[in-house]
Design a protein around this motif. Structure first.
Motif, PDB file in Angstrom:
ATOM      1  N   PHE A  76      16.384   7.771  84.228  1.00 30.25           N
ATOM      2  CA  PHE A  76      17.566   7.161  84.825  1.00 30.25           C
ATOM      3  C   PHE A  76      18.840   7.941  84.518  1.00 30.25           C
ATOM      4  O   PHE A  76      19.773   7.946  85.286  1.00 30.25           O
ATOM      5  N   PHE A  77      18.869   8.582  83.337  1.00 35.89           N
ATOM      6  CA  PHE A  77      20.084   9.233  82.858  1.00 35.89           C
ATOM      7  C   PHE A  77      20.016  10.749  82.992  1.00 35.89           C
ATOM      8  O   PHE A  77      18.991  11.356  82.713  1.00 35.89           O
ATOM      9  N   ARG A  78      21.140  11.344  83.375  1.00 39.18           N
ATOM     10  CA  ARG A  78      21.305  12.794  83.359  1.00 39.18           C
ATOM     11  C   ARG A  78      21.823  13.219  81.985  1.00 39.18           C
ATOM     12  O   ARG A  78      21.433  14.237  81.436  1.00 39.18           O
ATOM     13  N   ALA A  79      22.726  12.409  81.424  1.00 41.48           N
ATOM     14  CA  ALA A  79      23.315  12.722  80.120  1.00 41.48           C
ATOM     15  C   ALA A  79      23.874  11.450  79.502  1.00 41.48           C
ATOM     16  O   ALA A  79      24.243  10.514  80.219  1.00 41.48           O
ATOM     17  N   ILE A  80      23.905  11.426  78.185  1.00 42.57           N
ATOM     18  CA  ILE A  80      24.577  10.364  77.443  1.00 42.57           C
ATOM     19  C   ILE A  80      25.461  11.065  76.423  1.00 42.57           C
ATOM     20  O   ILE A  80      24.964  11.823  75.578  1.00 42.57           O
ATOM     21  N   HIS A  81      26.762  10.824  76.524  1.00 42.12           N
ATOM     22  CA  HIS A  81      27.732  11.466  75.638  1.00 42.12           C
ATOM     23  C   HIS A  81      28.247  10.432  74.646  1.00 42.12           C
ATOM     24  O   HIS A  81      28.921   9.478  75.043  1.00 42.12           O
ATOM     25  N   ILE A  82      27.933  10.614  73.369  1.00 40.30           N
ATOM     26  CA  ILE A  82      28.451   9.723  72.338  1.00 40.30           C
ATOM     27  C   ILE A  82      29.885  10.131  72.062  1.00 40.30           C
ATOM     28  O   ILE A  82      30.156  11.257  71.659  1.00 40.30           O
TER      29      ILE A  82
END
Length: 113
Positions: free
Chosen positions: A59-65
């Motif tokens: 579902f995700f391309r990227a997750i940026h914390i």
């Protein structure tokens, strides 16, 4: 490594597992009595979490914390997630630990970006 750094890494590993579509890694991070809450889910158990909340396909391309803080058994994280189909959103989550595992997650929905 001290508990705070270990727990920070566990949180980072949790979001990385979503990107890698590695449900097996997440299962190993959660306590048996894990609970999940969000505006759509009220204190659901581990089985319901994986049934309702784990993406059936990537579902995700990227997750940026963008923010991560650990204080004792609790962690707070703010992140920006980019969806594969386009668009992104921001959320905050509160995680509680028991030992080296995540015992609960509460999600606070942010906004679409």
């Amino acid at each position: 490594m001290n508990d705070m750094r270990t727990r920070q890494q566990t949180v980072r590993d949790l979001y990385a597992a979503y990107l890698e579509d590695r449900k097996d890694k997440v299962i190993a991070m959660l306590t048996e009595d894990f609970t999940f809450s969000s505006p759509r889910d009220d204190h659901i158990d581990r089985a319901a979490y994986f049934e309702r909340c784990w993406p059936k396909q990537p579902f995700f391309r990227a997750i940026h914390i963008e923010f991560l803080a650990v204080d004792g058994d609790e962690a707070a994280v703010r992140y920006r997630a980019e969806k594969l189909e386009g668009g992104s959103f921001a959320n905050m989550e509160s995680l509680r630990f028991r030992g080296d595992k995540i015992a609960s997650v509460e999600v606070y929905f942010g906004r679409n970006l």
